[in-house]
Design an enzyme around this catalytic site. Structure first.
Site, mmCIF file in Angstrom:
data_model
loop_
_atom_site.group_PDB
_atom_site.id
_atom_site.type_symbol
_atom_site.label_atom_id
_atom_site.label_comp_id
_atom_site.label_asym_id
_atom_site.label_seq_id
_atom_site.Cartn_x
_atom_site.Cartn_y
_atom_site.Cartn_z
ATOM 1 C CB SER A 99 -0.946 -0.071 1.086
ATOM 2 O OG SER A 99 -2.034 0.982 0.976
ATOM 3 C CG ASP A 168 -7.391 -2.832 -2.834
ATOM 4 O OD1 ASP A 168 -8.006 -1.705 -2.375
ATOM 5 O OD2 ASP A 168 -6.060 -2.832 -2.940
ATOM 6 C CG HIS A 197 -6.117 -1.747 0.558
ATOM 7 N ND1 HIS A 197 -5.096 -1.616 -0.423
ATOM 8 C CD2 HIS A 197 -5.478 -1.411 1.466
ATOM 9 C CE1 HIS A 197 -4.306 -0.622 -0.342
ATOM 10 N NE2 HIS A 197 -4.326 -0.516 0.992
#
Length: 222
Positions: A99, A168, A197
């Site tokens: 991320s 996601d 995610h």
């Protein structure tokens, strides 16, 4: 250990057998290293050494307000700890960013040598995320931050594995594909059906860790 500007940072270095690959892990925005404990366990069971650290302002690291440049300096400090204190050769190091940490790992790869780069649930830039929505990216990260991973990737010749879940809803899969398409070869795309995610390794299961292991083995033997 210290960041490059002297900020005191905290991390865990979990060592496998000598000469095994070392995964330098730049985590995402939410939580701190304790929230990655389960994932850390599975990586260590693969036989990887892992260095997982907290950025400034996170966990037991010194209480500074995080900012983009500061996070980059923290990652360089973590790398320098491995190579200068632990005496680990760059050819054993694999950079791993998830991320927000993918942007941090991408910047680190432009400053320090490594064998491979793994980017998971990554995004091209803060601007690209904002064009979709602000969900999952707190406002303080959007103010004055760019995290333009998309500008770093064309410079990087090391092997890259780009991982994304097809469900996601924080960083849409379209943004992950932009990261992959921008990256300079050699590169691999790994889509995890059903993953969002934050649960890529859980949904991916054994196949996920097998894919990581195969990629790392190939990259270090190149």
């Amino acid at each position: 250990f210290q960041s490059t500007d002297g900020v005191r940072l905290f991390g865990w270095y979990v060592e496998a057998r000598a000469e095994r690959p070392v995964l330098l892990w730049c985590h995402g925005n939410a939580g701190n290293i304790i929230n990655r404990l389960e994932n850390l366990k599975y990586l260590c069971q693969m036989g990887l050494s892992v260095f997982l650290f907290d950025y400034r302002g996170y966990g037991k690291s010194q209480k500074y307000d995080p900012n983009e440049d500061g996070l980059y300096q923290d990652a360089v400090g973590a790398y320098d700890y491995l190579t200068r204190i632990r005496k680990i050769r760059p050819e054993r190091i694999v950079l791993f960013g998830r991320s927000l940490g993918a942007a941090v790992a991408g910047e680190l790869a432009t400053q320090r040598a490594a064998s491979a780069l793994i980017l998971e649930s990554s995004f091209p830039s803060i601007e690209a995320v904002a064009k979709f929505h602000y969900r999952g990216m707190p406002v303080h990260w959007l103010l004055g931050a760019e995290f333009r991973l998309i500008d770093r990737l064309p410079q990087l010749s090391l092997p890259k594995l780009i991982i994304h879940g097809d469900r996601d809803d924080i960083i849409p899969i379209e943004l992950g594909r932009q990261v992959f398409e921008t990256a300079k070869p050699p590169k691999d795309w790994y889509l995890i059906p059903g993953a969002d995610h934050n649960n890529t390794y859980q949904v991916g299961g054994a196949a996920y860790f097998r894919r990581l292991g195969e990629f790392i083995k190939k990259a270090l033997s190149a």
